[in-house]
Design an enzyme around this catalytic site. Structure first.
Site, PDB file in Angstrom:
ATOM      1  N   ALA A 160       0.812  -1.215  -0.037  1.00  0.00           N
ATOM      2  CA  ALA A 160      -0.149   0.005  -0.024  1.00  0.00           C
ATOM      3  C   ALA A 160       0.878   1.229   0.049  1.00  0.00           C
ATOM      4  O   ALA A 160       0.593   2.377  -0.915  1.00  0.00           O
ATOM      5  CB  ALA A 160      -0.816  -0.127   1.341  1.00  0.00           C
ATOM      6  N   GLN A 190      -4.885  -5.917   2.815  1.00  0.00           N
ATOM      7  CA  GLN A 190      -5.117  -6.660   3.848  1.00  0.00           C
ATOM      8  C   GLN A 190      -6.266  -6.066   4.727  1.00  0.00           C
ATOM      9  O   GLN A 190      -6.499  -6.923   5.617  1.00  0.00           O
ATOM     10  CB  GLN A 190      -3.833  -6.487   4.512  1.00  0.00           C
ATOM     11  CG  GLN A 190      -2.547  -7.126   3.643  1.00  0.00           C
ATOM     12  CD  GLN A 190      -1.258  -7.256   4.279  1.00  0.00           C
ATOM     13  OE1 GLN A 190      -1.121  -7.112   5.670  1.00  0.00           O
ATOM     14  NE2 GLN A 190      -0.164  -7.143   3.624  1.00  0.00           N
ATOM     15  N   VAL A 225      15.207  -7.704  -1.865  1.00  0.00           N
ATOM     16  CA  VAL A 225      16.275  -6.886  -1.717  1.00  0.00           C
ATOM     17  C   VAL A 225      17.205  -7.676  -0.413  1.00  0.00           C
ATOM     18  O   VAL A 225      16.533  -8.304   0.544  1.00  0.00           O
ATOM     19  CB  VAL A 225      15.841  -5.589  -0.871  1.00  0.00           C
ATOM     20  CG1 VAL A 225      17.139  -4.693  -0.133  1.00  0.00           C
ATOM     21  CG2 VAL A 225      15.203  -4.624  -1.724  1.00  0.00           C
ATOM     22  N   CYS A 308      -2.358  -3.018  12.425  1.00  0.00           N
ATOM     23  CA  CYS A 308      -3.437  -2.949  13.049  1.00  0.00           C
ATOM     24  C   CYS A 308      -3.951  -3.383  14.332  1.00  0.00           C
ATOM     25  O   CYS A 308      -4.303  -4.331  14.262  1.00  0.00           O
ATOM     26  CB  CYS A 308      -4.666  -3.567  11.709  1.00  0.00           C
ATOM     27  SG  CYS A 308      -6.426  -3.049  12.131  1.00  0.00           S
ATOM     28  N   ASP A 445       4.454   0.295   7.429  1.00  0.00           N
ATOM     29  CA  ASP A 445       4.603  -0.263   8.684  1.00  0.00           C
ATOM     30  C   ASP A 445       6.458  -0.207   9.233  1.00  0.00           C
ATOM     31  O   ASP A 445       6.511  -0.709  10.521  1.00  0.00           O
ATOM     32  CB  ASP A 445       4.185  -1.698   8.713  1.00  0.00           C
ATOM     33  CG  ASP A 445       2.771  -1.900   8.623  1.00  0.00           C
ATOM     34  OD1 ASP A 445       2.167  -0.644   8.568  1.00  0.00           O
ATOM     35  OD2 ASP A 445       2.128  -2.798   7.967  1.00  0.00           O
ATOM     36  N   LYS A 453       0.133   1.206  13.062  1.00  0.00           N
ATOM     37  CA  LYS A 453       0.640   0.829  11.658  1.00  0.00           C
ATOM     38  C   LYS A 453      -0.598  -0.084  10.951  1.00  0.00           C
ATOM     39  O   LYS A 453      -0.937  -0.854  11.094  1.00  0.00           O
ATOM     40  CB  LYS A 453       1.680  -0.275  12.035  1.00  0.00           C
ATOM     41  CG  LYS A 453       2.908   0.028  12.622  1.00  0.00           C
ATOM     42  CD  LYS A 453       4.061  -1.062  12.812  1.00  0.00           C
ATOM     43  CE  LYS A 453       5.251  -0.672  13.575  1.00  0.00           C
ATOM     44  NZ  LYS A 453       5.845   0.515  12.866  1.00  0.00           N
ATOM     45  N   THR A 454      -1.149   1.222  10.136  1.00  0.00           N
ATOM     46  CA  THR A 454      -2.274   0.810   9.260  1.00  0.00           C
ATOM     47  C   THR A 454      -2.320   1.280   7.887  1.00  0.00           C
ATOM     48  O   THR A 454      -1.485   2.151   7.583  1.00  0.00           O
ATOM     49  CB  THR A 454      -3.630   1.538  10.054  1.00  0.00           C
ATOM     50  OG1 THR A 454      -3.523   2.861   9.877  1.00  0.00           O
ATOM     51  CG2 THR A 454      -3.559   1.181  11.491  1.00  0.00           C
ATOM     52  N   ALA A 455      -3.257   0.948   7.076  1.00  0.00           N
ATOM     53  CA  ALA A 455      -2.900   1.231   5.676  1.00  0.00           C
ATOM     54  C   ALA A 455      -3.628   2.703   5.674  1.00  0.00           C
ATOM     55  O   ALA A 455      -3.232   3.437   4.723  1.00  0.00           O
ATOM     56  CB  ALA A 455      -4.189   0.500   4.892  1.00  0.00           C
ATOM     57  N   ALA A 456      -4.516   3.202   6.693  1.00  0.00           N
ATOM     58  CA  ALA A 456      -5.041   4.440   6.704  1.00  0.00           C
ATOM     59  C   ALA A 456      -3.871   5.450   7.064  1.00  0.00           C
ATOM     60  O   ALA A 456      -3.911   6.562   6.469  1.00  0.00           O
ATOM     61  CB  ALA A 456      -5.931   4.776   7.653  1.00  0.00           C
ATOM     62  N   CYS A 488      -8.550   3.097  12.728  1.00  0.00           N
ATOM     63  CA  CYS A 488      -8.663   1.827  12.977  1.00  0.00           C
ATOM     64  C   CYS A 488     -10.241   1.494  12.978  1.00  0.00           C
ATOM     65  O   CYS A 488     -10.902   1.676  14.089  1.00  0.00           O
ATOM     66  CB  CYS A 488      -7.984   1.184  14.357  1.00  0.00           C
ATOM     67  SG  CYS A 488      -8.083  -0.551  14.546  1.00  0.00           S
TER      68      CYS A 488
END
Length: 558
Positions: A160, A190, A225, A308, A445, A453-456, A488
């Site tokens: 993301a 996710q 990597v 999350c 994250d 630690k969220t996608a938002a 959240c």
């Protein structure tokens, strides 16, 4: 299932599934070597699952896990020994097949010419030029050669955060030469996996091919990597290739440490053990919820940080809601085992959550950290560490258990010069610029800012990084600041959500007026947002650089 033939004795391939084993056996293979560590990917079956399927087909298996980019000479020697003694032909696999091809190349260095190694691996579809340089240089990998690629911006990670920041950069400066480095074939939404585990979403709707999402004009390097060399502005890839950059953005996500709980890997997806933190297991959560008629349901939460932080509770509330609506709640003993000391980290949302804890009759057990699990015996062991008390262990029997795995930064991040003492990328929490290396930024994250630690959070961070990176290209200081925003959506029942939105220090940062969405109490509007609005916003806006409600706060440029 792609199979890449090296020679008559060995073929290598990307990740396989248990159901592929029958085809592998039918193709004549007599042995399988797994070179991928368990728990490396969200959709990855464990080696035990592969081994079980292989034994039914009479195929011998061996587990030689290699961390991406960390192939040692002794690993190659062991791989060579396996090729000598295992029944042939042998089928080896990892995430993309590169580690297996690398092991073979290094194991043959004393018996085949460099030209022969290059020819055979090229025919199989793998570029081993970097490995050959390692062989020729006696184990030393040159930082740079004429073959190495160069880009204005290199982005490590195609999740993301990575795709969003690539799109945001291009929207500001379309002529940038950008590469995204990520070995995955599939990109996952996710945040949708909680809804899959609650029977709301279909798992397939949370996945799209990576190639369909990489922005047009961005170079996709499909590789893992191995290491960072920030003093030389270089990223070393799996297979020892080198990519040079003018500026670097690091956002590979975090590592789900399934092996951090003894016995967990052996029992995931069976014996009533599930987790919404893995794509292929979220449907099993919903299966267990539907099938469990009575007994004890345990939901775990490990020590922070985790992605999350509300997800362990979301699974619990949706499960309890289903049992209540199907008149089974009175037959269920629901236990929430939290390694921390509070239900939620921002106190303003706790009263609403406690109402549901009482409504569902959930027993709260704080300072309980899952350390081992015995699936066949249906028993979980927790370490209890309470203030001013001696640590102890307690065993809990279960009929079903939803496990949130321990989480940490990826191995190649933790050992890199970019990491802080705890292993996370060390950034300024406002500008998201690295504290030591001025041409490096991080988001998502993997970085160490004290935010959720969220996608938002990544949705808000991507424009900040893009704005500040472009400002740096133009010779200015940072012009955008990140306020720690994270969101959240706590799914407390099917149809209602407590929409927690907050920034650094637990400051409430609501996106909507209180008359529309009061985040401190459950609302149907928030559920509509989660179910209907956020998925298309993710796919069609966030990943395409359309910064809806995500424009960064600006400060004056120097």
């Amino acid at each position: 299932m792609p199979t890449n033939k090296i020679d008559e004795q060995l073929s290598v391939a990307p990740q396989i599934k248990p159901e592929d084993i029958a085809d592998i056996a039918q193709s004549g293979f007599r042995s399988v070597i797994c070179n991928r560590p368990d728990g490396e990917g969200a959709d990855q079956p464990t080696f035990e699952e592969i081994e079980t399927a292989a034994s039914k087909c009479g195929i011998e298996t061996h587990y030689l896990p290699i961390v991406a980019g960390k192939v040692r000479d002794e690993d190659a020697a062991e791989f060579g020994d396996l090729l000598k003694r295992l029944p042939k032909p042998v089928f080896a696999y990892c995430r993309t097949g590169t580690r297996s091809a690398t092991l073979w190349s290094l194991s043959q260095a004393g018996s085949l010419s460099v030209a022969d190694i290059l020819a055979r691996t090229k025919t199989a579809g793998y570029d081993m030029a970097g490995v050959v340089r390692r062989i020729v240089n006696g184990g030393r990998t040159p930082t740079e050669t004429a073959e190495d690629a160069r880009f204005d911006v290199v982005i490590v990670g195609g999740g993301a955060a990575g795709i969003s920041v690539a799109s945001s950069l291009l929207s500001r400066k379309p002529d940038l030469e950008i590469s995204v480095i990520d070995p995955a074939d599939v990109h996952y939404y996710q945040p949708g996996w909680t809804m899959v585990g609650g029977g709301v979403f279909d798992a397939a709707h949370t996945a799209k091919t990576m190639g369909s999402l990489i922005p047009k004009g961005v170079h996709w390097i499909k590789s893992a990597v191995a290491a960072f060399e920030p003093k030389d502005n270089a990223v070393v890839l799996d297979g020892c290739r080198v990519v040079k950059y003018g500026r670097l953005v690091v956002c590979p996500g975090l590592k789900l440490d399934w092996h951090g709980v003894e016995g967990l890997v052996d029992t995931l997806g069976k014996n009533g053990v599930t987790s919404n933190y893995r794509y292929d297991l979220a449907p099993y959560t919903w299966q267990l919820v539907r099938e469990t008629q009575t007994g004890r349901a345990v939901f775990t939460q490990p020590p922070m940080p985790i992605k999350c932080a509300g997800a362990p509770q979301k699974a619990m509330y949706l499960s309890a809601d289903h049992w209540q609506k199907t008149a089974r709640l009175g037959n269920m003993d629901i236990q929430f085992m939290n390694a921390g000391g509070a239900l939620f980290g921002v106190k303003d949302y706790v009263p609403a959550l406690m109402d549901y804890v009482k409504r569902y009759g959930i027993a709260l057990n704080f300072f309980h950290n899952l350390v081992s699990i015995d699936g066949p015996a249906k028993r979980a062991t927790f370490e209890v560490r309470e203030a001013d008390k001696e640590a102890r262990q307690v065993d809990i029997e279960f009929d079903m258990i939803h496990v949130t795995p321990p989480q940490c930064a990826p191995d190649f991040i933790r050992v890199s010069p970019l990491a802080d003492a705890a292993g996370w990328v060390d950034v300024d929490q406002s500008t998201l610029r690295h504290k030591t290396y001025e041409n490096v930024w991080s988001l998502g994250d993997v970085m160490n800012a004290p935010n959720a630690k969220t996608a938002a959070a990544a949705r808000k961070q991507a424009p900040v990084v893009a704005e500040n990176l472009i400002s740096d290209i133009n010779g200015h200081s940072a012009t955008a600041q990140y306020d720690g925003y994270g969101s959240c959506p706590l799914t407390v029942e099917r149809g209602k959500i407590v929409l927690a939105e907050f920034g650094y220090g637990g400051t409430l940062l609501p996106s909507f007026p209180r008359w529309l969405v009061d985040g401190t109490r459950p609302t149907r509007t928030a559920w509509l947002l989660k179910e209907r609005i956020l998925p298309p916003v993710y796919w069609r806006a966030m990943l395409r650089g359309k910064e809806w409600m995500a424009k960064p706060e600006k400060v004056s440029a120097a």
